[in-house]
Structures are given as C-alpha cells and as structure tokens.
Design a protein around this motif. Structure first.
Motif: not given
Length: 203
Positions: A126-144
C-alpha cells in the motif's frame, strides 16, 4: 536566505558558481537553481490515505491477536496442567505430552509469524502504491513552482519554510487518493531476507 545542505548538495551548488567564473558564456545558458523540498514520510503520516493505511493495519493486528489469543491461553493452561501432573506420569507418556505441547507451541508461533508477515507485506504494498501516486503530484508542483531541484526535507538541516511543499502535496494526494485497500500479501523477498538476517525493514 541561507540554506545548509548535505555534502552532495554543497558540491552541486559549488559547481554552479565555479562554472560562472570559468565559462561565463556557458553559465549564461545554465538555468538558475530553483529548489523545493518535500518530506515523503510526513506525506504518508499526514495524508488521509496514510492514516487509512494505519487504521487498516491496526485492525488486522487486533483481529489476529483476538483470533490467536484463545489458542495461546489454552496452550498455557495445558502446560500448567502438564507441569502439575508430570511427577505421576510414566516416562513414555511424559515424553509424548512434551512433544505434543512443543508441536502446538511451534504451530502457534508459526501462525503468529505468518500473520505478521502478511500484514507487513500489505503495508509495504500500500505504501508503494501511495508513493507511486505521489510522483506525478510532485512533478506537477515542480512545474508550477518553476523548480528544477527537489530535495528531501529530512536531508536539509536548515531551509526557508516557503520551499517546503509537503502540505501542498498532502492536500493534492488527499484529493487524488483519499483511501486504499490494504491487502494481506507476502512482502518482497528482500524484506523476508532482511528479517531472517535480523535487519529492520526499509522505511
């Protein structure tokens, strides 16, 4: 603002300044470092999905304890009864009862270990699935934010609070993945090997 990083970060920053003196024309085309920080463990602890995982793991643990508590109590009572009667038992019967009790103890211990392993495996998956979902979120924040460097908040000894995007990441993760089903599965082979060697699992 003054930031204190680990040695690897200091070397990277030093290289940028050295380039400015050695090759001015090349440095002019080098993007200026724009840093943001995130605490992934804080995201796991503070997010809705992270808290949901903990709730399910605790429920699995309580369920296992309730299911196995009765077997443990029964075994303990039988051991006490054997100890009280052992003086009047024949050698053969005494040896047989000892073997039976030991087999029950080993079987109960194996059940406990198996359940603990499955719960741990479910948590890690479950933790790995959460971290996988977190990746695109962090990438989006970096772009913003126009950031080109992402640092682990725990690796930074001192830094401006406005560089920490952990609360924003938690907010967006809550929207994207408020919960997840924790399944009882075997952990990866590497984790089992670490357990057998007495090493703690990765955090």
């Amino acid at each position: 603002m003054t930031y204190t990083f680990r040695a690897s970060s200091l070397f990277a920053v030093a290289a940028i300044f050295l380039t400015a003196f050695v090759a001015p024309s090349q440095a002019a085309n080098t993007p200026q470092p724009k840093i943001i920080m995130i605490d992934r463990m804080m995201v796991l602890r503070g997010s809705k999905v992270g808290q949901d995982i903990v709730r399910q793991v605790n429920a699995y643990t309580s369920q296992a304890e309730n299911e196995l508590r009765g077997q443990g109590a029964a075994l303990q009572n039988d051991v006490k009864a054997f100890q009280q009667q052992s003086a009047i038992l024949s050698a053969d019967l005494k040896a047989k009862k000892m073997r039976d009790l030991e087999a029950r103890r080993a079987g109960l211990q194996a059940q406990v270990q198996k359940r603990q392993t499955l719960i741990q495996g479910g948590f890690l998956k479950a933790r790995e699935q959460v971290l996988t979902a977190l990746g695109p979120i962090v990438q989006g924040i970096m772009v913003e934010k126009g950031a080109n460097i992402l640092l682990d908040r725990n690796a930074v000894m001192l830094g401006a609070r406005d560089l920490d995007v952990t609360p924003l990441a938690i907010q967006r993760l809550d929207q994207k993945m408020p919960s997840i089903k924790v399944e009882l599965v075997a952990p990866p082979p590497g984790v089992l090997q670490q357990q057998q060697q007495g090493s703690p699992p990765p955090q």
